[in-house]
Design a protein around this motif. Structure first.
Motif, PDB file in Angstrom:
ATOM      1  N   PRO A  93      27.859 -73.508   4.466  1.00  0.00           N
ATOM      2  CA  PRO A  93      26.422 -73.026   4.181  1.00  0.00           C
ATOM      3  C   PRO A  93      26.284 -71.394   4.195  1.00  0.00           C
ATOM      4  CG  PRO A  93      26.303 -74.857   5.831  1.00  0.00           C
ATOM      5  CD  PRO A  93      27.599 -74.587   5.343  1.00  0.00           C
ATOM      6  N   GLU A  94      27.132 -70.943   5.047  1.00  0.00           N
ATOM      7  CA  GLU A  94      27.109 -69.521   5.202  1.00  0.00           C
ATOM      8  C   GLU A  94      27.245 -68.854   3.668  1.00  0.00           C
ATOM      9  OE1 GLU A  94      29.329 -71.222   6.380  1.00  0.00           O
ATOM     10  OE2 GLU A  94      31.173 -70.556   5.994  1.00  0.00           O
ATOM     11  N   ARG A  95      28.096 -69.225   2.778  1.00  0.00           N
ATOM     12  CA  ARG A  95      28.222 -68.955   1.483  1.00  0.00           C
ATOM     13  C   ARG A  95      26.782 -68.948   0.531  1.00  0.00           C
ATOM     14  NH1 ARG A  95      33.768 -72.482  -0.364  1.00  0.00           N
ATOM     15  NH2 ARG A  95      35.220 -71.063   1.045  1.00  0.00           N
ATOM     16  N   TRP A  96      26.264 -69.866   0.804  1.00  0.00           N
ATOM     17  CA  TRP A  96      24.854 -70.182   0.171  1.00  0.00           C
ATOM     18  C   TRP A  96      23.887 -69.047   0.707  1.00  0.00           C
ATOM     19  CZ3 TRP A  96      23.236 -73.617  -3.457  1.00  0.00           C
ATOM     20  CH2 TRP A  96      24.227 -74.508  -4.089  1.00  0.00           C
ATOM     21  N   PHE A  97      23.819 -68.764   1.849  1.00  0.00           N
ATOM     22  CA  PHE A  97      22.998 -67.740   2.555  1.00  0.00           C
ATOM     23  C   PHE A  97      23.558 -66.578   2.009  1.00  0.00           C
ATOM     24  CE2 PHE A  97      22.229 -71.392   5.253  1.00  0.00           C
ATOM     25  CZ  PHE A  97      21.090 -71.730   4.891  1.00  0.00           C
ATOM     26  N   GLU A  98      24.813 -66.141   1.837  1.00  0.00           N
ATOM     27  CA  GLU A  98      25.281 -64.775   1.515  1.00  0.00           C
ATOM     28  C   GLU A  98      24.787 -64.439   0.098  1.00  0.00           C
ATOM     29  OE1 GLU A  98      29.475 -65.045   4.121  1.00  0.00           O
ATOM     30  OE2 GLU A  98      29.488 -65.061   1.671  1.00  0.00           O
ATOM     31  N   ALA A  99      24.792 -65.707  -0.741  1.00  0.00           N
ATOM     32  CA  ALA A  99      24.528 -65.348  -2.205  1.00  0.00           C
ATOM     33  C   ALA A  99      23.206 -65.117  -2.289  1.00  0.00           C
ATOM     34  CB  ALA A  99      24.946 -66.674  -2.805  1.00  0.00           C
ATOM     35  N   LEU A 100      22.263 -65.914  -1.650  1.00  0.00           N
ATOM     36  CA  LEU A 100      20.874 -65.638  -1.696  1.00  0.00           C
ATOM     37  C   LEU A 100      20.558 -64.144  -1.359  1.00  0.00           C
ATOM     38  CD1 LEU A 100      19.845 -68.986   0.150  1.00  0.00           C
ATOM     39  CD2 LEU A 100      18.819 -68.174  -1.944  1.00  0.00           C
ATOM     40  N   ASP A 101      21.297 -63.709  -0.287  1.00  0.00           N
ATOM     41  CA  ASP A 101      21.218 -62.421   0.119  1.00  0.00           C
ATOM     42  C   ASP A 101      21.448 -61.429  -1.048  1.00  0.00           C
ATOM     43  OD1 ASP A 101      19.899 -61.812   2.337  1.00  0.00           O
ATOM     44  OD2 ASP A 101      21.843 -60.719   3.266  1.00  0.00           O
ATOM     45  N   LYS A 102      22.648 -61.660  -1.457  1.00  0.00           N
ATOM     46  CA  LYS A 102      23.303 -60.919  -2.611  1.00  0.00           C
ATOM     47  C   LYS A 102      22.431 -60.719  -3.938  1.00  0.00           C
ATOM     48  CE  LYS A 102      27.093 -61.273  -5.773  1.00  0.00           C
ATOM     49  NZ  LYS A 102      27.997 -60.219  -5.998  1.00  0.00           N
ATOM     50  N   TYR A 103      21.890 -61.891  -4.177  1.00  0.00           N
ATOM     51  CA  TYR A 103      20.855 -61.918  -5.308  1.00  0.00           C
ATOM     52  C   TYR A 103      19.490 -61.446  -5.007  1.00  0.00           C
ATOM     53  CZ  TYR A 103      24.936 -63.344  -7.913  1.00  0.00           C
ATOM     54  OH  TYR A 103      26.291 -63.332  -8.507  1.00  0.00           O
ATOM     55  N   ASN A 104      19.086 -61.187  -3.877  1.00  0.00           N
ATOM     56  CA  ASN A 104      18.036 -60.719  -3.419  1.00  0.00           C
ATOM     57  C   ASN A 104      16.778 -61.744  -3.610  1.00  0.00           C
ATOM     58  OD1 ASN A 104      16.235 -58.825  -2.326  1.00  0.00           O
ATOM     59  ND2 ASN A 104      15.562 -58.120  -4.354  1.00  0.00           N
ATOM     60  N   ILE A 105      17.242 -63.131  -3.316  1.00  0.00           N
ATOM     61  CA  ILE A 105      16.144 -64.122  -3.535  1.00  0.00           C
ATOM     62  C   ILE A 105      15.700 -64.513  -1.973  1.00  0.00           C
ATOM     63  CG2 ILE A 105      15.889 -66.545  -4.100  1.00  0.00           C
ATOM     64  CD1 ILE A 105      18.358 -66.126  -5.970  1.00  0.00           C
ATOM     65  N   GLU A 106      14.443 -64.401  -2.006  1.00  0.00           N
ATOM     66  CA  GLU A 106      13.818 -64.503  -0.525  1.00  0.00           C
ATOM     67  C   GLU A 106      13.722 -66.055  -0.464  1.00  0.00           C
ATOM     68  OE1 GLU A 106      10.231 -62.560  -0.430  1.00  0.00           O
ATOM     69  OE2 GLU A 106      11.257 -60.604  -0.764  1.00  0.00           O
ATOM     70  N   ILE A 107      14.201 -66.804   0.585  1.00  0.00           N
ATOM     71  CA  ILE A 107      14.012 -68.205   0.720  1.00  0.00           C
ATOM     72  C   ILE A 107      12.514 -68.783   0.516  1.00  0.00           C
ATOM     73  CG2 ILE A 107      14.309 -70.023   2.521  1.00  0.00           C
ATOM     74  CD1 ILE A 107      16.965 -68.395   3.290  1.00  0.00           C
ATOM     75  N   GLU A 108      11.739 -68.004   1.299  1.00  0.00           N
ATOM     76  CA  GLU A 108      10.330 -68.245   1.197  1.00  0.00           C
ATOM     77  C   GLU A 108       9.622 -68.491  -0.122  1.00  0.00           C
ATOM     78  OE1 GLU A 108       8.264 -69.251   4.048  1.00  0.00           O
ATOM     79  OE2 GLU A 108      10.319 -69.473   4.574  1.00  0.00           O
ATOM     80  N   SER A 109      10.306 -67.737  -1.062  1.00  0.00           N
ATOM     81  CA  SER A 109       9.598 -67.906  -2.367  1.00  0.00           C
ATOM     82  C   SER A 109      10.022 -68.867  -3.116  1.00  0.00           C
ATOM     83  CB  SER A 109      10.208 -66.507  -3.316  1.00  0.00           C
ATOM     84  OG  SER A 109      11.699 -66.979  -3.659  1.00  0.00           O
TER      85      SER A 109
END
Lengths: 626, 233
Positions: A539-555
């Protein structure tokens, strides 16, 4: 047999379960490669034993092979040891029938069943020597299509798939494939073919649509050209009795997940549980007639040699003629040592009675899904069963000889309180008490009573009345799991849960927009695939990628307003948005919407007459209003 | 009532496990509508038994099965019918109907000889005649057997190797003991050959084939389908 296989054949002894890769099963269809014009490969983004258990894939395989002008072969995701072997020998992922590398086909179709399988699709494309991004594919590459139950939000994988088929294959897939073949023979270029495909019913060509964002928020999707349809309708079969249904299923050598003959007795469910995507997107309920089911069962059993027959559907005991059907089947197969199983059971005495009638043998565990811990919360999610119903059901089950009861619940449902969690614990304890009481008072030998409680995180899915709901955070879910763990400590009760972190990822993909594709690509690049398997998910790979592409989870999985655009608004699943909004509103009031088959029309938009007028005549053709 | 049949499992199905082959036969028998008898109890299954399991990765040309029947059926009919319901690579070669199985030994108890063919490669191919002669001249051939939860054991397989000869097309044939009275694995023979000639290729790259299973009678080996075996109860 193709050259590639002879290079690898001798090394298969080194991989786990080589039967996954050799084909040659009874009933497999191997056509002559060179003399068949158009070559299709159907892919399932998981291992052989999972993919071969999937009914949809079987239907498509046989349906396409019925046509002389096509050949249709199969491919499944290789396990990691086989992947290593393919890479070491520089052999592309190949089909089971003619053992051809995926790049040699004209069309490659993937079945979408599970959000976490998308990285596996990328991996299979890459192993099959096909460019992962649609935009990088050329004249020599196959067209890559996808369809299936999670296709109702295709956005997260749009850059990798040339076109999607939305809905049920029997209805229009053949026409789509035939058209593609025709255009390819006319030597049209790839873009022209895609443009033409986009005109066909049920076909979504994502590269011809553009998405818009307002900061982090999705704000709309529209076709790039006026001649492209703004909305894509789900294709559906109107009459299940007339729909194509094969009976000469492939019989695997290896033990697969569902290793039995399967007959789909009905499709769709209108109970209207507000969390259930299948219940919304497979409407209306269409039944096969008893005669047709028996005909299919006879043929399937004769052609496969299976000794177990499963009656599949979203809710089998809801078939209007279930009793008659089971009576006829048990009488028919009683003397031939064929057992009948009902994979899905409602929480009521009638269901238990039906299960008892067929499962004379192999009676051990029975599963119920109350989904929530109190009547109040169940009303909110429109799962119209009462606590008393469950107790009556398990009482019946224990007295008929079952000793293990499995109970499924969801955590994080909208409006859930501590009272609901206590409700889960109390239900489990009461079920145990009921079982133990029966065991004490019975004369026959009864094994120790066991109650298994399984909880999963509720994922608010597209095309459900909860598609606007904020998904509970991992911390909230973990607290709830801890709370339950403390309250379920009792001999005879087993408690198990799904990893809330993985559920969160499922939620992000399920409700994701096109931005998620970068995340999926990134995670795959990090080496992820086969993520349905615990040992392969990071799962950490997913959260890293969300961060990297600046995607807010809440969106993506935050709370949405029913008036704001959603990434899947351009698809028409059947139920209309007004109905979903109304259901969402009613959920706050815990107001019930009964099954329209037995009550008034709930005006979901699927049929144009009140459905109750149609459903009772079981072979009724239902006109498509959309 | 019983049918005893000889079957071959071809090279293309060498990766199918023993239990999977058993299941493939059960389904084939059901598809063919043959009158197989079922076990009693909660999970009725066809009463079918197979000879000694073939290791995964190996084909066999003379394997056997016993099927209990609910009504008589002649051997030829059984063979013809079942063959049209089996996947390519699995084939009944011969079958005999046995009206009364009282006192009949099970296949596993009966079959005590196996013939293996080894496809010689490299140094093994070059020096096959000499190597076989040397091997058979030895008094002892010690192999190490791993045992579950127990220490490894040394084991002399020389008394269990009865014959070795060179066949046409570079194959070497060995007749060895199989079953409960002593079992030799073909890869053990290759390991033994390696002690004589280190350049003999590793067993993992050598093709093995079990050409047949037999019953030892005096100094002869015979098929479990012969009158001699069937009449001796």
């Amino acid at each position: 047999m193709a050259e590639v296989f002879s290079q690898i054949d001798d090394y298969l002894i080194e991989v786990d379960s080589p039967e996954r890769y050799i084909g040659q099963e009874w009933n497999q269809i191997v056509k002559d490669w060179d003399s068949t014009d158009f070559k299709i490969c159907v892919g399932f983004p998981d291992t052989y034993e999972i993919g071969m258990s999937h009914l949809g894939l079987k239907i498509i395989y046989h349906m396409l092979n019925e046509e002389n002008e096509f050949l249709c072969e199969r491919v499944f995701a290789p396990w990691t040891d086989m992947e290593d072997l393919l890479k070491e020998k520089d052999i592309g992922l190949f089909s089971l029938e003619n053992k051809r590398e995926l790049m040699d086909f004209d069309l490659l179709g993937f079945t979408l069943q599970y959000e976490m399988s998308y990285t596996t699709i990328l991996n299979m494309l890459d192993l099959g020597k096909i460019p992962v991004y649609s935009s990088e594919r050329g004249k020599e590459d196959p067209f890559v299509m996808a369809g299936g139950s999670t296709v109702f939000n295709p956005e997260p994988i749009t850059p990798f798939i040339d076109f999607f088929y939305i809905g049920e294959a029997e209805e229009n897939l053949l026409n789509v494939v035939k058209s593609l073949k025709k255009w390819q023979e006319q030597n049209l270029n790839r873009d022209d073919i895609l443009f033409k495909l986009a005109q066909l019913s049920g076909v979504y060509v994502p590269s011809l649509y553009e998405t818009q964002f307002d900061g982090q928020e999705f704000s709309g999707i529209r076709p790039l050209k006026d001649s492209i349809k703004p909305e894509i309708k789900r294709q559906r079969v109107n009459n299940l009795n007339n729909a194509y249904c094969p009976t000469d299923y492939i019989v695997p050598y290896m033990e697969i997940v569902h290793n039995r003959a399967v007959i789909e007795v009905s499709r769709g469910c209108q109970r209207g549980c507000r969390f259930c995507a299948a219940g919304m997107t497979y409407r209306p309920t269409r039944e096969r007639s008893v005669e047709k089911i028996i005909e299919l069962a006879d043929k399937t059993l004769a052609s496969t040699g299976y000794d177990e027959l499963a009656l599949a559907s979203l809710s089998t005991v809801d078939h209007t003629k279930i009793k008659e059907l089971l009576d006829q089947l048990t009488e028919r197969y009683n003397s031939s040592n064929i057992s009948i199983s009902l994979p899905s059971l409602r929480v009521d005495e009638f269901s238990v009675e039906m299960a008892k009638n067929v499962q004379e043998i192999r009676r051990s565990g029975l599963t119920f899904a109350p989904e929530a811990g109190t009547d109040k919360l169940r009303e909110r999610i429109n799962k119209g069963i009462k606590e008393e119903d469950l107790y009556k059901s398990v009482k019946a089950a224990f007295s008929y000889g079952w000793h293990r009861i499995k109970l499924y619940f969801m955590l994080g449902l909208p409006g859930e309180t501590e009272e609901d969690l206590l409700g889960i614990a109390n239900m489990a304890k009461n079920v145990l008490d009921i079982g133990q009481e029966i065991r004490r008072n019975t004369d026959r030998r009864m094994k120790k009573v066991e109650v298994q409680v399984n909880v999963t995180t509720f994922i608010p899915k597209p095309f459900t009345p909860f598609q606007w709901v904020k998904m509970a955070s991992m911390e909230e879910i973990r607290d709830k799991i801890n709370f339950l763990q403390k309250n379920l400590r009792k001999k005879g009760i087993n408690f198990d849960w799904n990893d809330p972190e993985v559920s969160r990822l499922e939620g992000l993909v399920a409700r994701g927009d096109r931005r998620m594709s970068e995340v999926i690509y990134h995670v795959w690049q990090q080496g992820s695939r086969l993520e349905g398997w615990n040992e392969h998910i990071y799962p950490e790979r997913w959260f890293e990628a969300l961060d990297k592409y600046n995607i807010e989870i809440e969106s993506i999985i935050g709370e949405k307003s029913p008036d704001q655009p959603l990434p899947w608004d351009h698809l028409i699943a059947g139920v209309n948005k007004e109905f979903l909004k109304e259901e969402y509103r009613k959920s706050f009031l815990s107001e019930e919407t009964p099954d329209c088959r037995w009550n008034y029309c709930s005006d979901c938009g699927v049929c144009y007459k009140p459905y109750s007028e149609l459903c009772l005549e079981s072979n009724q053709v239902i006109d498509n209003v959309n | 009532m019983l049918i005893r049949a000889k079957f071959a499992r071809d090279y293309n199905l060498r990766y199918i496990s023993h239990l999977e082959i058993m299941d493939t036969f059960r389904k084939g028998i059901r598809r063919a509508g043959l009158p197989g008898a079922y076990s009693q109890g909660f999970n009725p299954t066809l009463n079918l038994s197979l000879s000694q399991p073939l290791p995964v990765g190996m084909a066999g040309g003379g394997e056997y099965l016993d099927l209990e029947l609910t009504r008589p059926i002649n051997g030829e009919g059984f063979k013809a019918r079942l063959n049209s319901f089996l996947p390519e690579g699995l084939k009944i070669l011969d079958a005999r109907y046995i009206p009364d199985q009282t006192g009949l030994k099970s296949l596993q108890a009966l079959l005590n000889r196996a013939e293996y063919h080894i496809s010689a490669r490299g140094k093994l191919k070059e020096k096959r005649e000499v190597l076989i002669e040397k091997l058979m001249a030895k008094n002892k051939i010690i192999v190490i057997r791993k045992r579950r939860n127990k220490p490894d054991r040394e084991y002399d397989i020389r008394p269990l190797i009865f014959e070795a000869k060179v066949l046409k097309d570079n194959k070497i044939s060995f007749i060895v003991s199989t079953g409960s009275s002593g079992n030799v694995r073909p890869e053990e023979i290759v390991k033994a050959l390696q002690t004589l000639e280190p350049e003999v290729p590793d067993h993992s790259v050598i093709d093995f084939y079990r050409s047949g299973l037999f019953v030892e009678k005096g100094d002869k080996i015979i098929s479990p389908l012969t009158d001699q075996v069937l009449e001796e109860r």
